[in-house]
Write an enzyme that holds these catalytic residues in place. Structure first.
Site, PDB file in Angstrom:
ATOM      1  N   ARG A 250      10.629  55.619 -32.177  1.00 56.92           N
ATOM      2  CA  ARG A 250      11.604  56.095 -31.174  1.00 56.92           C
ATOM      3  C   ARG A 250      11.761  55.088 -30.021  1.00 56.92           C
ATOM      4  NH1 ARG A 250      10.866  61.929 -28.812  1.00 56.92           N
ATOM      5  NH2 ARG A 250       8.724  61.204 -28.582  1.00 56.92           N
TER       6      ARG A 250
ATOM      7  N   ARG B  51      -1.163  64.952 -30.350  1.00 56.26           N
ATOM      8  CA  ARG B  51      -0.019  65.853 -30.077  1.00 56.26           C
ATOM      9  C   ARG B  51       0.251  66.750 -31.287  1.00 56.26           C
ATOM     10  NH1 ARG B  51       4.143  61.426 -28.746  1.00 56.26           N
ATOM     11  NH2 ARG B  51       5.702  63.100 -28.748  1.00 56.26           N
TER      12      ARG B  51
ATOM     13  N   LYS C  65      14.096  67.937 -31.707  1.00 54.66           N
ATOM     14  CA  LYS C  65      14.556  68.940 -30.733  1.00 54.66           C
ATOM     15  C   LYS C  65      15.483  68.306 -29.696  1.00 54.66           C
ATOM     16  CE  LYS C  65      10.319  69.849 -29.446  1.00 54.66           C
ATOM     17  NZ  LYS C  65       9.531  68.914 -30.276  1.00 54.66           N
TER      18      LYS C  65
ATOM     19  N   ARG D 171       5.087  76.424 -25.031  1.00 52.63           N
ATOM     20  CA  ARG D 171       4.248  75.584 -25.878  1.00 52.63           C
ATOM     21  C   ARG D 171       3.030  76.345 -26.395  1.00 52.63           C
ATOM     22  NH1 ARG D 171       6.628  70.441 -25.457  1.00 52.63           N
ATOM     23  NH2 ARG D 171       5.173  68.908 -26.198  1.00 52.63           N
TER      24      ARG D 171
ATOM     25  N   ARG E  72       8.222  55.438 -25.271  1.00 54.52           N
ATOM     26  CA  ARG E  72       7.421  56.379 -24.476  1.00 54.52           C
ATOM     27  C   ARG E  72       5.932  56.041 -24.566  1.00 54.52           C
ATOM     28  NH1 ARG E  72       9.427  62.459 -25.661  1.00 54.52           N
ATOM     29  NH2 ARG E  72       7.170  62.768 -25.828  1.00 54.52           N
TER      30      ARG E  72
HETATM   31  P1  AP5 Z   1      13.414  63.615 -30.848  1.00 55.08           P
HETATM   32  O1  AP5 Z   1      14.707  64.329 -30.919  1.00 55.08           O
HETATM   33  O2  AP5 Z   1      13.091  62.826 -29.624  1.00 55.08           O
HETATM   34  O3  AP5 Z   1      12.228  64.609 -31.200  1.00 55.08           O
HETATM   35  P2  AP5 Z   1      11.590  65.808 -30.347  1.00 55.08           P
HETATM   36  O4  AP5 Z   1      11.404  66.954 -31.276  1.00 55.08           O
HETATM   37  O5  AP5 Z   1      12.398  66.038 -29.100  1.00 55.08           O
HETATM   38  O6  AP5 Z   1      10.190  65.171 -30.056  1.00 55.08           O
HETATM   39  P3  AP5 Z   1       9.340  64.923 -28.708  1.00 55.08           P
HETATM   40  O7  AP5 Z   1       8.343  63.847 -29.011  1.00 55.08           O
HETATM   41  O8  AP5 Z   1      10.235  64.661 -27.519  1.00 55.08           O
HETATM   42  O9  AP5 Z   1       8.643  66.255 -28.561  1.00 55.08           O
HETATM   43  P4  AP5 Z   1       7.326  66.532 -27.896  1.00 55.08           P
HETATM   44  O10 AP5 Z   1       7.289  67.983 -28.048  1.00 55.08           O
HETATM   45  O11 AP5 Z   1       6.141  65.786 -28.351  1.00 55.08           O
HETATM   46  O12 AP5 Z   1       7.524  65.893 -26.437  1.00 55.08           O
HETATM   47  P5  AP5 Z   1       7.782  66.508 -25.002  1.00 55.08           P
HETATM   48  O13 AP5 Z   1       8.579  65.526 -24.258  1.00 55.08           O
HETATM   49  O14 AP5 Z   1       8.259  67.919 -25.095  1.00 55.08           O
HETATM   50  O15 AP5 Z   1      13.335  62.629 -32.131  1.00 55.08           O
HETATM   51  C1  AP5 Z   1      12.203  61.773 -32.322  1.00 55.08           C
HETATM   52  C2  AP5 Z   1      12.667  60.505 -33.061  1.00 55.08           C
HETATM   53  O16 AP5 Z   1      13.106  60.875 -34.376  1.00 55.08           O
HETATM   54  C3  AP5 Z   1      13.845  59.766 -32.406  1.00 55.08           C
HETATM   55  O17 AP5 Z   1      13.679  58.378 -32.564  1.00 55.08           O
HETATM   56  C4  AP5 Z   1      15.059  60.257 -33.201  1.00 55.08           C
HETATM   57  O18 AP5 Z   1      16.098  59.282 -33.220  1.00 55.08           O
HETATM   58  C5  AP5 Z   1      14.444  60.446 -34.585  1.00 55.08           C
HETATM   59  N1  AP5 Z   1      15.109  61.498 -35.394  1.00 55.08           N
HETATM   60  C6  AP5 Z   1      15.572  62.692 -34.977  1.00 55.08           C
HETATM   61  N2  AP5 Z   1      16.107  63.395 -36.005  1.00 55.08           N
HETATM   62  C7  AP5 Z   1      15.944  62.618 -37.108  1.00 55.08           C
HETATM   63  C8  AP5 Z   1      16.267  62.768 -38.485  1.00 55.08           C
HETATM   64  N3  AP5 Z   1      16.887  63.876 -38.942  1.00 55.08           N
HETATM   65  N4  AP5 Z   1      15.947  61.778 -39.352  1.00 55.08           N
HETATM   66  C9  AP5 Z   1      15.332  60.636 -38.902  1.00 55.08           C
HETATM   67  N5  AP5 Z   1      15.003  60.423 -37.606  1.00 55.08           N
HETATM   68  C10 AP5 Z   1      15.301  61.404 -36.714  1.00 55.08           C
HETATM   69  O19 AP5 Z   1       6.302  66.598 -24.427  1.00 55.08           O
HETATM   70  C11 AP5 Z   1       5.567  65.435 -24.085  1.00 55.08           C
HETATM   71  C12 AP5 Z   1       4.281  65.841 -23.376  1.00 55.08           C
HETATM   72  O20 AP5 Z   1       4.603  66.534 -22.148  1.00 55.08           O
HETATM   73  C13 AP5 Z   1       3.380  66.829 -24.139  1.00 55.08           C
HETATM   74  O21 AP5 Z   1       2.517  66.149 -25.047  1.00 55.08           O
HETATM   75  C14 AP5 Z   1       2.627  67.510 -22.991  1.00 55.08           C
HETATM   76  O22 AP5 Z   1       1.596  66.683 -22.509  1.00 55.08           O
HETATM   77  C15 AP5 Z   1       3.692  67.615 -21.908  1.00 55.08           C
HETATM   78  N6  AP5 Z   1       4.444  68.892 -21.976  1.00 55.08           N
HETATM   79  C16 AP5 Z   1       5.778  69.041 -22.219  1.00 55.08           C
HETATM   80  N7  AP5 Z   1       6.121  70.343 -22.202  1.00 55.08           N
HETATM   81  C17 AP5 Z   1       4.984  71.041 -21.956  1.00 55.08           C
HETATM   82  C18 AP5 Z   1       4.683  72.420 -21.843  1.00 55.08           C
HETATM   83  N8  AP5 Z   1       5.635  73.366 -21.993  1.00 55.08           N
HETATM   84  N9  AP5 Z   1       3.390  72.768 -21.603  1.00 55.08           N
HETATM   85  C19 AP5 Z   1       2.428  71.856 -21.438  1.00 55.08           C
HETATM   86  N10 AP5 Z   1       2.639  70.521 -21.549  1.00 55.08           N
HETATM   87  C20 AP5 Z   1       3.909  70.115 -21.800  1.00 55.08           C
END
Ligand code: AP5
Length: 216
Positions: free
Chosen positions: A127, A171, A13, A88, A160
């Site tokens: 990552r 997660r 994403k 979420r 991270r």
């Molecule tokens: P990346 O693009 O970083 O993936 P992403 O989908 O953004 O994954 P996240 O881990 O950031 O999502 P998340 O939902 O767990 O975290 P968030 O920060 O929202 O890509 C990942 C890796 O894959 C990278 O190394 C990239 O290079 C690689 N990659 C990408 N595309 C690829 C491909 N095609 N092929 C190979 N490799 C590839 O949330 C973190 C925490 O915050 C949550 O656990 C929660 O505690 C809290 N939080 C956040 N939002 C909320 C909410 N709305 N409500 C409650 N808690 C929340």
């Protein structure tokens, strides 16, 4: 365009949202990034959020909804936004509908990046992110030229805190139980688009653009 990006942790994403920002000239609004900033700034909200994030659990709805309400009233969201990591769960989605309804600016698209769960562990443990410019790498799939250093600005790369196997498993469980139901939620609203998120990052981006047309 007002867009929600859905998908499991590691689905790509953030990677794809950053490209859309450049093309569509609208901001990426990532609750994960906002929460991590609050944690690193040591605010009271950050201290509260950290205990949930370290365990891979969702931060309470009241906290993230408050953040989103403030952010979506900023001027740069006037012509649209890309929500990454919010909503979420169904209750966050309903709050978002109500907020956007009040503003007279409903969502245009909810786009799911669909990646098999088995592919996600390596993406997340591999990552690395630049501390200075936010550029993302993956030690398995797209490593930097010099280990630990950003190709773009030379900044230091970090991993991270929640990208360890135990927290990732939690997660992914939380995604399946709380967030995946949003796929049906947006399907029922008639705004769901699905893109397969495996393979080449540029090819995935092209598929996203096809799905967003003519909405782009
Ligand atoms: P990346 O693009 O970083 O993936 P992403 O989908 O953004 O994954 P996240 O881990 O950031 O999502 P998340 O939902 O767990 O975290 P968030 O920060 O929202 O890509 C990942 C890796 O894959 C990278 O190394 C990239 O290079 C690689 N990659 C990408 N595309 C690829 C491909 N095609 N092929 C190979 N490799 C590839 O949330 C973190 C925490 O915050 C949550 O656990 C929660 O505690 C809290 N939080 C956040 N939002 C909320 C909410 N709305 N409500 C409650 N808690 C929340």
């Amino acid at each position: 365009m007002r867009l929600v990006f859905l998908g499991a942790p590691g689905a790509g994403k953030g990677t794809q949202a950053k490209r859309l920002v450049d093309q569509l000239k609208i901001p990426q609004v990532s609750t994960g990034d906002m929460l991590r900033k609050a944690v690193s700034d040591g605010t009271s909200l950050g201290k509260e959020a950290k205990s949930y994030m370290d365990k891979g659990e969702l931060v309470p709805d009241s906290v993230v909804i408050g953040l989103i309400k403030e952010r979506l009233q900023e001027a740069d969201t006037e012509n649209g936004f890309i929500l990454d990591g919010f909503p979420r769960n169904v209750s966050q989605a309903k709050e978002l509908d109500s907020l956007l309804g009040d503003l007279g600016k409903p969502l245009d698209v909810a786009l799911v990046l669909d990646v098999p769960i088995d592919d996600l562990m390596k993406r997340l443990t591999g990552r690395r992110t630049c501390k200075s410019c936010g550029q993302m790498y993956n030690v398995y799939f797209s490593p930097p030229k010099v280990e630990g250093k950003c190709d773009v600005c030379g900044g230091d790369l970090y991993q991270r805190a929640d990208d360890n196997e135990e927290t990732i498993k939690k997660r992914l469980d939380v995604y399946q139980s709380s967030t995946e139901p949003l796929i049906d939620y947006y399907k029922n609203k008639g705004i769901l688009k699905i893109v397969q998120g495996t393979g080449d990052i540029n090819a995935i981006y092209r598929k996203i653009l096809v799905q967003l047309n003519p909405a782009v």
